[in-house]
Design an enzyme around this catalytic site. Structure first.
Site, PDB file in Angstrom:
ATOM      1  N   ASP A  12      15.465  16.847 -29.835  1.00  0.00           N
ATOM      2  CA  ASP A  12      14.422  15.820 -29.893  1.00  0.00           C
ATOM      3  C   ASP A  12      14.029  15.499 -28.590  1.00  0.00           C
ATOM      4  O   ASP A  12      14.235  15.017 -27.656  1.00  0.00           O
ATOM      5  CB  ASP A  12      15.259  14.191 -30.573  1.00  0.00           C
ATOM      6  N   GLU A  72      12.201  19.863 -32.567  1.00  0.00           N
ATOM      7  CA  GLU A  72      10.421  18.435 -33.224  1.00  0.00           C
ATOM      8  C   GLU A  72       9.011  18.890 -31.663  1.00  0.00           C
ATOM      9  O   GLU A  72       9.609  18.770 -30.954  1.00  0.00           O
ATOM     10  CB  GLU A  72      11.507  17.049 -32.837  1.00  0.00           C
ATOM     11  N   ASP A 145      16.365   8.787 -30.718  1.00  0.00           N
ATOM     12  CA  ASP A 145      16.822  10.363 -30.378  1.00  0.00           C
ATOM     13  C   ASP A 145      17.873  11.124 -30.717  1.00  0.00           C
ATOM     14  O   ASP A 145      17.646  12.263 -30.985  1.00  0.00           O
ATOM     15  CB  ASP A 145      15.657  10.013 -28.790  1.00  0.00           C
TER      16      ASP A 145
END
Length: 186
Positions: A12, A72, A145
């Site tokens: 992420d 992501e 995160d």
């Protein structure tokens, strides 16, 4: 038929924290081998942050030898400069994977949330809580995160295996009915 074994690195990307997770897959058993964040707050220069993301992701690749990297995608917000910085952070992580010839797969935040919770507008907290139940993983870090990186890896597993039995569910009850194997016993 032999059980499938695979290691997925979930990332992420972020400019203050970049989350990461190592997901080990043996057949249908998912195990979290590592999870955490790369803390970038101490770097004043955006370019130093990118260098550190590249080095740390490369270190994770060298240590765990993932078969695939799931990341992501940056989402479009109102601040174009923030999106550009996130895109650069994502690029640094992708470059590290590609440098070691790890295939990269990108997922939109909404798709990841849908894969984990059945709801594309779920909060980060809801995603984290659902991962605790799906994986029976009790040591989830507080930094969202990290759980977002794990969500990217699990989403990739579901997408790659075709295990998502449900598309859009009309309700939570319907989602649970279609996905009994993804719900942990209380």
């Amino acid at each position: 038929m032999a059980e499938q074994e695979k290691i997925i690195l979930g990332v992420d990307p972020g400019t203050n924290y970049t989350g990461y997770a190592i997901l080990e897959v043996r057949g249908k058993v998912l195990t979290v081998a590592a999870i955490g964040v790369i803390d970038l707050r101490k770097y004043d220069s955006h370019f130093l942050k990118l260098k550190h993301i590249f080095q740390r992701v490369l270190g994770l690749v060298d240590e765990y030898h993932p078969d695939e990297l799931a990341i992501e995608a940056p989402f479009y917000g109102k601040n174009v400069q923030s999106m550009l910085k996130l895109g650069r952070a994502q690029g640094a992580a992708i470059a590290a994977g590609l440098y070691r010839e790890v295939p990269v797969f990108e997922y939109a935040p909404r798709k990841i949330k849908m894969a984990i919770t059945g709801e594309g507008n779920a909060s980060k907290e809801q995603v984290s809580a659902m991962l605790v139940h799906i994986l029976r993983f009790r040591d989830m870090p507080k930094q969202l995160d990290a759980s977002d990186a794990l969500a990217a890896a699990v989403c990739h597993y579901y997408e790659n295996q075709g295990l998502r039995k449900s598309g859009n569910s009309a309700s939570w009850k319907e989602f649970i009915r279609k996905n009994k194997d993804r719900i942990a016993d209380q």
